[in-house]
Write a protein that holds these residues in place. Structure first.
Motif, PDB file in Angstrom:
ATOM      1  N   GLU A 302       0.680  -1.427   0.045  1.00 16.06           N
ATOM      2  CA  GLU A 302       0.300  -0.033   0.031  1.00 16.06           C
ATOM      3  C   GLU A 302       0.824   1.169  -0.067  1.00 16.06           C
ATOM      4  O   GLU A 302       1.755   1.210   0.715  1.00 16.06           O
ATOM      5  CB  GLU A 302      -0.891   0.089   1.139  1.00 16.06           C
ATOM      6  N   PRO A 303       0.430   2.090  -0.717  1.00  9.51           N
ATOM      7  CA  PRO A 303       1.293   3.562  -0.525  1.00  9.51           C
ATOM      8  C   PRO A 303       1.197   4.108   0.899  1.00  9.51           C
ATOM      9  O   PRO A 303       0.086   4.008   1.435  1.00  9.51           O
ATOM     10  CB  PRO A 303       0.610   4.485  -1.597  1.00  9.51           C
ATOM     11  N   ARG A 304       2.322   4.196   1.313  1.00 11.30           N
ATOM     12  CA  ARG A 304       2.159   4.729   3.122  1.00 11.30           C
ATOM     13  C   ARG A 304       2.741   6.046   3.030  1.00 11.30           C
ATOM     14  O   ARG A 304       3.471   6.524   2.448  1.00 11.30           O
ATOM     15  CB  ARG A 304       3.376   3.824   3.618  1.00 11.30           C
ATOM     16  N   ALA A 305       2.217   6.721   4.073  1.00 16.45           N
ATOM     17  CA  ALA A 305       2.451   8.308   4.223  1.00 16.45           C
ATOM     18  C   ALA A 305       3.454   7.867   5.098  1.00 16.45           C
ATOM     19  O   ALA A 305       3.825   7.299   5.904  1.00 16.45           O
ATOM     20  CB  ALA A 305       1.221   8.655   5.116  1.00 16.45           C
ATOM     21  N   PRO A 306       4.455   9.086   5.027  1.00 17.31           N
ATOM     22  CA  PRO A 306       5.546   9.062   6.042  1.00 17.31           C
ATOM     23  C   PRO A 306       5.203   9.356   7.404  1.00 17.31           C
ATOM     24  O   PRO A 306       4.161  10.327   7.469  1.00 17.31           O
ATOM     25  CB  PRO A 306       6.385  10.429   5.496  1.00 17.31           C
ATOM     26  N   LEU A 308       5.774  11.397  10.842  1.00 13.66           N
ATOM     27  CA  LEU A 308       6.205  12.509  11.435  1.00 13.66           C
ATOM     28  C   LEU A 308       6.391  12.329  12.865  1.00 13.66           C
ATOM     29  O   LEU A 308       5.505  11.619  13.427  1.00 13.66           O
ATOM     30  CB  LEU A 308       5.606  13.754  11.075  1.00 13.66           C
ATOM     31  N   ARG A 310       5.874  14.057  15.244  1.00  5.77           N
ATOM     32  CA  ARG A 310       4.541  14.514  15.983  1.00  5.77           C
ATOM     33  C   ARG A 310       3.582  13.424  16.034  1.00  5.77           C
ATOM     34  O   ARG A 310       2.833  13.285  16.961  1.00  5.77           O
ATOM     35  CB  ARG A 310       3.842  15.666  15.008  1.00  5.77           C
ATOM     36  N   ASP A 311       3.458  12.499  14.840  1.00  7.45           N
ATOM     37  CA  ASP A 311       2.384  11.661  15.208  1.00  7.45           C
ATOM     38  C   ASP A 311       2.753  10.713  16.183  1.00  7.45           C
ATOM     39  O   ASP A 311       1.685   9.856  16.713  1.00  7.45           O
ATOM     40  CB  ASP A 311       2.776  10.657  13.738  1.00  7.45           C
ATOM     41  N   GLU A 316      -2.944  14.447  24.331  1.00  6.70           N
ATOM     42  CA  GLU A 316      -2.587  15.450  25.237  1.00  6.70           C
ATOM     43  C   GLU A 316      -1.444  16.258  24.834  1.00  6.70           C
ATOM     44  O   GLU A 316      -1.265  17.446  25.111  1.00  6.70           O
ATOM     45  CB  GLU A 316      -2.546  14.877  26.784  1.00  6.70           C
ATOM     46  N   ARG A 318       0.134  16.498  22.147  1.00  6.10           N
ATOM     47  CA  ARG A 318      -0.131  17.282  20.987  1.00  6.10           C
ATOM     48  C   ARG A 318      -0.646  18.666  21.048  1.00  6.10           C
ATOM     49  O   ARG A 318      -0.475  19.586  20.752  1.00  6.10           O
ATOM     50  CB  ARG A 318      -0.871  16.353  19.876  1.00  6.10           C
ATOM     51  N   SER A 319      -1.831  18.551  21.913  1.00  8.24           N
ATOM     52  CA  SER A 319      -2.582  19.651  22.188  1.00  8.24           C
ATOM     53  C   SER A 319      -1.738  20.655  22.971  1.00  8.24           C
ATOM     54  O   SER A 319      -1.619  21.847  22.622  1.00  8.24           O
ATOM     55  CB  SER A 319      -3.664  19.317  23.415  1.00  8.24           C
ATOM     56  N   GLU A 322       0.636  22.233  20.699  1.00  2.38           N
ATOM     57  CA  GLU A 322      -0.102  23.267  19.647  1.00  2.38           C
ATOM     58  C   GLU A 322      -0.156  24.563  20.477  1.00  2.38           C
ATOM     59  O   GLU A 322      -0.069  25.595  19.709  1.00  2.38           O
ATOM     60  CB  GLU A 322      -1.252  22.940  19.503  1.00  2.38           C
ATOM     61  N   ALA A 339      -4.376  24.848  25.918  1.00  2.00           N
ATOM     62  CA  ALA A 339      -4.637  23.256  25.541  1.00  2.00           C
ATOM     63  C   ALA A 339      -5.473  22.652  26.254  1.00  2.00           C
ATOM     64  O   ALA A 339      -6.128  21.533  25.600  1.00  2.00           O
ATOM     65  CB  ALA A 339      -3.203  22.713  25.982  1.00  2.00           C
TER      66      ALA A 339
END
Lengths: 372, 372
Positions: A302-306, A308, A310-311, A316, A318-319, A322, A339
């Motif tokens: 399957e084409p896979r997304a890189p 990152l 942050r993923d 919590e 991530r909030s 941000e 947040a």
């Protein structure tokens, strides 16, 4: 093969019923086997004018010289194979009464063996540079993976597919609508030479026969029948490639189509096949192999997304990340409110984010680190 | 709307259960309704840390000034609509607990009315000229047909869709991830002006709120929910447009994707949607309308091949025509043998073909007429 047109179903049934020699004898005598005509008519549910067809076949008899054809073939280096020969590809039986009576072959490959793992790649003669590029790339990738590429030897997509295949390691086969010595179009002469050396030129037509519109269309059934499936790379709304795809559908072969710009007239046929679910949308060599190969073999990645960095953070973190300003700093209380996370949790997450290099503490509070 | 994050399902459930005023009173008191927490936990099948969420909401209370928000909105020309208002689009109920608590609107259109016949067009910010062209063309065509275009107001495909829509006659709506006064990105300022005049800027965020990564993703559910369906014009493998398409799938909205060159990274996401049958392949405005419109309405015309004069000939005439040489002439007997048709029939067909202008009789026999 000289008396009846290629794919003539009446001749196909006559030969199937009586064998080629007895069928020829009946044509020579001008009388088809007793009961045969009635049988055909009963099977079709309506009368068939066998007498007229017989007369047309007989009209050609004086011009037929089978010995001369065979001699001419030998002289050219071509060979004739018929059903029952070791080299005969039995998948052609799927054509029933339209199965060819024999095939002229010119080249180094073994037809039956080469077609065991084969894909046909077809498309417009007046192809776009995009189509030519994609056809060559697909063919080269499939050839590298050991798949034989079958096409029609025409300009445009066909030629690009054969060329791409020759750039790989597998054999490539052109099914022609003329004698293998005529090898139309002449502009592909060099390509045909390459295919005689690594592959085959194949035709129902005896040496010297020239192509006609009808022969091109009738030839398409062989491209579809010889292979596990057909990939249409580019096809205008009125394209021979769609006739090949239609034969492939009828023969329960796989059919795939390559999408292209919706602004390109040469992709309209492909998009129509995909929209009607007559073809699977394919975009890479892997996807073609996944479709054509035995079930479970050769699944396409399957084409896979890189992923990152942050993923990998939890929701919590991530909030909080941000809520950290990029230039001026902010205090933990402000960040916590923004947040929507309580102060203690925010402080602990900020420590972790700082250790991971996302944020830094300055005299004016927390802020993002430049590199993030 | 200031206390909880957009789409916070816990707040959504609290408001659904007690109404907005009572929910706010409970947050102010610092105590959620008796039994509510247990109910939520029972429904989710696992405990939920309501206390912590409540604390986070309460931490924001001191910074909330609802009167000021309303005054600021009025000053800017924006209005706040909430569920139950005449202008509230009830299709947002499909979002259940993630339904927005209210929406800020700025512009001349009526949100509920404009979305009755609406399509969202989304795609990459870093779009190719191909994608920009197709997005604008589709949007203009749909707008001409009276369909409202909804998108996210971003650069690339979004902006092209809004621009195309403004070139038509219908309204166009940008759902933003920031206050309608912030209207990010600033480079689309002129476009947003045009949409305030013929369309709407829509946001869950009160005036002055700036966009964050999370707000963009949460915003996508509104684009999907407001419209009958979503068209993805270009999407790289990691694209916000795929998140919108994912929301549309979950909400049982129509999803369509525009194919593009397989050599373009910006079309990989579209082709993946098509291959997984999560999206219908669309290539024209008509095909989009056929998909989005009520069943039986607005059927798309099939792409039709041009009919050539030869197509009208019967099989026998075509065979004879193929057998007629283009330069030197040939006698009827030669033509009959070559065509596989008896002499009398050949003669009669040649007469008809000559009358129709396909062939001509010369001193050396029959030949094709130049113009054919």
């Amino acid at each position: 093969m000289r008396i009846a047109d290629a794919g003539d179903p009446l001749m196909g049934q006559l030969v199937a019923r009586y064998g080629a020699e007895e069928a020829l004898a009946q044509v020579r005598e001008g009388r088809l086997g007793p009961g045969f005509v009635a049988e055909i008519a009963a099977r079709r549910g309506k009368p068939i004018d066998c007498e007229r067809r017989l007369a047309a076949w007989r009209a050609r008899l004086p011009y037929v010289d089978a010995e001369a054809d065979l001699a001419r073939g030998e002289e050219l280096g071509a060979r004739l194979v018929v059903p029952g020969d070791v080299e005969w590809p039995t998948q052609l039986d799927d054509l029933h009464h339209e199965r060819p009576l024999g095939l002229w072959l010119h080249g180094s490959a073994d037809l039956r063996f080469a077609c065991l793992r084969s894909v046909s790649i077809v498309g417009s003669r007046a192809a776009t540079p995009y189509g030519v590029h994609v056809a060559a790339e697909l063919a080269a990738g499939l050839s590298e993976a050991g798949w034989t590429i079958v096409s029609g030897g025409a300009y445009g997509i066909d030629a690009a597919a054969h060329r791409g295949a020759l750039a790989g390691v597998a054999e490539t086969i052109a099914v022609l609508a003329c004698g293998t010595d005529v090898a139309y179009p002449a502009g592909n002469h060099g390509l045909f030479e390459g295919m005689r050396a690594r592959g085959l030129l194949v035709s129902e037509c005896p040496p010297g026969v020239r192509p006609t519109r009808i022969r091109f269309l009738v030839r398409n059934r062989l491209i579809a029948a010889l292979t596990r499936g057909t990939v249409v790379v580019e096809a205008a709304i009125r394209s021979g490639a769609l006739s090949t795809a239609g034969h492939a559908v009828k023969l329960s072969r796989h059919v795939a189509a390559v999408p292209g710009p919706v602004t390109s007239g040469n992709s309209i046929g492909c998009h129509r096949l995909i929209r009607r679910a007559e073809a699977v949308c394919v975009t890479t060599t892997h996807e073609v192999i996944e479709l054509m190969a035995a079930i479970g073999d050769d699944l396409s990645p399957e084409p896979r997304a890189p992923v990152l960095p942050r993923d990998r953070l939890d929701a919590e973190s991530r909030s909080i990340l941000e809520a950290v300003p990029s230039r001026s700093g902010a205090g933990p209380a402000t960040i916590a409110v923004s947040a929507g996370v309580d102060l203690m949790t925010t402080l602990s997450h900020l420590g972790v984010l700082a250790a991971a290099g996302y944020v830094e503490r300055t005299d004016h509070g927390w802020r993002l680190r430049r590199s993030t």
